[in-house]
Structure formats: structure tokens, C-alpha cells
Write an enzyme that holds these catalytic residues in place. Structure first.
Site, mmCIF file in Angstrom:
data_model
loop_
_atom_site.group_PDB
_atom_site.id
_atom_site.type_symbol
_atom_site.label_atom_id
_atom_site.label_comp_id
_atom_site.label_asym_id
_atom_site.label_seq_id
_atom_site.Cartn_x
_atom_site.Cartn_y
_atom_site.Cartn_z
ATOM 1 N N SER A 122 -7.750 -31.845 -2.824
ATOM 2 C CA SER A 122 -8.592 -31.638 -4.009
ATOM 3 C C SER A 122 -9.582 -32.773 -4.196
ATOM 4 O O SER A 122 -10.532 -32.635 -4.964
ATOM 5 C CB SER A 122 -7.703 -31.623 -5.259
ATOM 6 O OG SER A 122 -6.740 -30.623 -5.168
ATOM 7 N N HIS A 143 -11.364 -26.571 0.736
ATOM 8 C CA HIS A 143 -10.704 -26.659 -0.570
ATOM 9 C C HIS A 143 -10.679 -25.291 -1.252
ATOM 10 O O HIS A 143 -11.693 -24.844 -1.795
ATOM 11 C CB HIS A 143 -11.447 -27.706 -1.428
ATOM 12 C CG HIS A 143 -10.846 -27.923 -2.766
ATOM 13 N ND1 HIS A 143 -11.585 -28.317 -3.862
ATOM 14 C CD2 HIS A 143 -9.572 -27.795 -3.219
ATOM 15 C CE1 HIS A 143 -10.791 -28.432 -4.917
ATOM 16 N NE2 HIS A 143 -9.574 -28.113 -4.551
ATOM 17 N N GLU A 155 -14.560 -24.707 -1.369
ATOM 18 C CA GLU A 155 -15.489 -25.842 -1.202
ATOM 19 C C GLU A 155 -15.322 -26.336 0.227
ATOM 20 O O GLU A 155 -14.185 -26.588 0.663
ATOM 21 C CB GLU A 155 -15.046 -26.984 -2.138
ATOM 22 C CG GLU A 155 -15.959 -27.267 -3.288
ATOM 23 C CD GLU A 155 -15.488 -28.471 -4.122
ATOM 24 O OE1 GLU A 155 -14.275 -28.751 -4.206
ATOM 25 O OE2 GLU A 155 -16.351 -29.129 -4.694
ATOM 26 N N ASN A 193 -13.523 -30.956 -8.688
ATOM 27 C CA ASN A 193 -12.666 -31.827 -9.500
ATOM 28 C C ASN A 193 -13.407 -33.005 -10.116
ATOM 29 O O ASN A 193 -12.927 -33.597 -11.079
ATOM 30 C CB ASN A 193 -11.449 -32.266 -8.695
ATOM 31 C CG ASN A 193 -10.489 -31.100 -8.570
ATOM 32 O OD1 ASN A 193 -10.127 -30.489 -9.581
ATOM 33 N ND2 ASN A 193 -10.125 -30.740 -7.358
#
Ligand code: NAD
Length: 285
Positions: A122, A143, A155, A193
């Protein structure tokens, strides 16, 4: 896009690894080898995948026969070595850099020279994971979002040394799994994130400072901001240990006190209140 048949290895059969294994078997239609260091987690993942595929079949997204064929493409394995001949290996173990580096170094020693090593991290630097191997051009961030079978985004994070062909192959694989790929630079937390974690952390500070109850904070964000889920409920859903680890990566990696993890979050994790997966987090499950 139809891909050539490949074998995909998945390491870590928790919330994310089990979902990744599932979408690799269907709709990506690949052979999948799933490994977890914990035999019970592996068993639980296989049962969860079966339930999830049956649910999708009952909603008409695939036929019973396709669901059974997808299950037949999935094989739980007991050792890391069993993944040696996979064309792509996707790592989804806990968000701890030392653990991921160790696994990348082990994979580098045992996997075929052409094998691509992808991480579902992450937030952790792909460049540093790549540096734990002798094949940095074949290491990339992939991701997925939680829950993997339902969420459309992947991602894609090339490290400093990732070869364009590696990114292209992993993108094609994510697209075959029904995902939309968005590229992000290899900086702490990438895009998802970097933007999400300050919100979740701030929600914890609001709870910690008694600005509102958990229900009040979540209701404000749901009804007031049209978020489908409140931030505290979302944190429980992600896993409070994972949220804390990601905030630590942002805090250390960017050096800005605005990412300082809320002490209440750290305390919940210390108590083993990890969210939905452990039965208790901000809420009880
Ligand atoms: P999890 O705790 O549900 O699962 C981790 C699994 O890894 C467990 O089953 C554990 O037994 C296994 N494991 C631990 N050490 C291992 C080892 N040495 N070898 C093999 N297996 C090992 O965690 P998760 O939520 O699935 O998160 C996994 C990764 O995915 C983390 O990097 C996390 O940051 C990332 N991620 C999580 C989310 C989320 O919402 N939870 C979303 C995107 C990405």
C-alpha cells in the site's frame, strides 16, 4: 485483452491475497498458485474464494461451470519454492518492509530468471523492494483495492529501475482481471494512500479528542460528504494494523508531522483490535 496462459503465484492468502488469487483465476483466466505461511489462513482463503465465486455466479456474473473451472485453476501450495516457475508472482504479506524485502530476496534466488515480482504494498518503496533482488527491472508495484473482486482500480507503481515491459505486462494482467490501471510515482503511499490515510488518521484524532462518537464521525462523512462508508468503518475494513503501518511509512518517508499516527489508533493495534478481520476494531464484528 486476451492474455497467453500463464501461471501466477500469490504470496499471502489474507484479505488481499485471496482476492488477488480469485481475480487471477477469473476473470483473468490464469493458473494460480496460492501460498501462505499459515496453513489455516490458506484453507480459509480457499473456502472464501469458493463462497465469493458462488455469490458472483448467483448474481449471474459467471456461470456455475465457469466458477468451478476458476476454482480448478487455483491451487494452494505449502512452500515458496512451489512458485518458482510462475511467470508473475504477486506478494501480499503484511505491510512490513523487512518482511517484504526478505521475501523478495528469497523469490529472486528461487524464481525463474524471467519471472516478474510484483508487490501489492500500500505504501512501501518499490525501489527498495527491487533493491533486495538482482532483477530490479522486473520488480513493480501492483496495488489492488479491497475487496479485490469488486473494486475496479489497480495502481501501477514502477520503481526507479523497473523496465517498461514489466509495467506493460503487469498492466495487461490487471486489465485481464477486469481492472482499470492508473500509474503512480514510487513515493510513500503512492496516490491512493497519500490522499486517503490523512483522512482516516484525522477521523481517529476526532474520536481521540472527543469531537464526536465513532458513529457521529462516520455519519457526518457518509451523509454530509456522500462517502459510501465512514472513515472509521473503512479503517476497520482495511485493518487497523495496515492503516498504522501505512501511516508510519508516510510519516518516516515524508518526514512531515502531519502524518503522525493518532495514538488511539496505535493503542487499538497494540490491544489486537485490528478491525473486521479480528472481530473488533473501532466497531465490534
Ligand atoms: P492480512 O493480514 O489479511 O493477510 C496477510 C497474510 O500474509 C496472512 O494470511 C499471513 O498469514 C500471511 N503471511 C505473513 N507472513 C508471511 C510469509 N512470510 N509468507 C507467506 N505468507 C505470510 O493483510 P492484507 O490486508 O491482505 O494486506 C496484505 C498486503 O496488501 C499489505 O501489504 C497491505 O498493505 C496491502 N493492501 C491492503 C489493503 C487492505 O485494504 N487491507 C488494500 C490494498 C493493499
Amino acid at each position: 485483452m486476451k492474455l497467453n496462459a500463464m501461471t501466477i503465484g500469490v504470496i499471502g492468502a489474507g484479505q488481499m491475497g485471496s482476492g488477488i488469487a480469485q481475480v487471477m483465476a477469473w476473470p483473468a483466466m490464469q493458473q494460480v498458485l496460492l501460498f501462505d505461511a499459515n496453513a489455516a489462513a490458506l484453507q480459509c482463503a480457499m473456502a472464501g474464494i469458493q463462497t465469493s465465486l458462488s455469490k458472483l455466479a448467483s448474481k449471474g456474473q459467471l456461470t456455475e461451470a465457469e466458477a468451478n473451472a476458476a476454482l480448478a485453476r487455483l491451487k494452494p501450495v505449502q512452500t515458496l519454492e512451489a512458485l518458482a516457475h510462475a511467470e508473475v508472482i504477486i506478494e501480499a504479506v503484511p505491510e512490513i518492509e523487512a518482511l517484504k524485502c526478505k521475501i523478495f530476496s528469497e523469490l529472486d534466488a528461487l524464481a525463474d530468471p524471467e519471472t516478474i515480482l510484483a508487490s501489492n504494498t500500500s505504501s512501501i518503496s518499490i525501489t527498495r523492494l527491487a533493491a533486495a533482488t538482482n532483477r530490479p527491472e522486473q520488480v513493480v508495484g501492483m496495488h489492488f483495492m479491497n475487496p479485490v473482486p469488486l473494486m475496479k482500480l489497480v495502481e501501477l507503481i514502477p520503481g526507479l529501475q523497473t523496465a517498461p515491459q514489466t509495467s506493460q505486462r503487469v498492466s495487461a494482467l490487471a486489465e485481464a482481471a477486469g481492472k482499470t490501471v492508473v500509474a503512480a510515482r514510487d513515493m510513500p503511499g503512492f496516490i491512493a494512500n497519500r490522499v486517503l490515510m490523512p483522512l482516516l488518521n484525522e477521523a481517529f484524532y476526532a474520536l481521540y479528542e472527543g469531537i464526536g462518537s465513532a458513529e457521529a464521525i462516520d455519519t457526518v462523512m457518509k451523509l454530509g460528504m456522500n462517502h459510501p462508508m465512514g472513515p472509521l468503518q473503512l479503517a476497520d475494513f482495511i485493518g487497523l494494523d495496515t492503516v498504522l503501518e501505512i501511516l508510519n511509512v508516510l510519516h518516516t518517508g515524508l518526514g512531515d508531522p502531519k502524518y503522525r499516527p493518532c495514538p488511539l489508533l496505535a493503542q487499538y493495534v497494540a490491544a489486537g483490535w485490528l478491525g473486521k478481520k479480528s472481530g473488533r476494531g473501532v466497531y465490534m464484528y
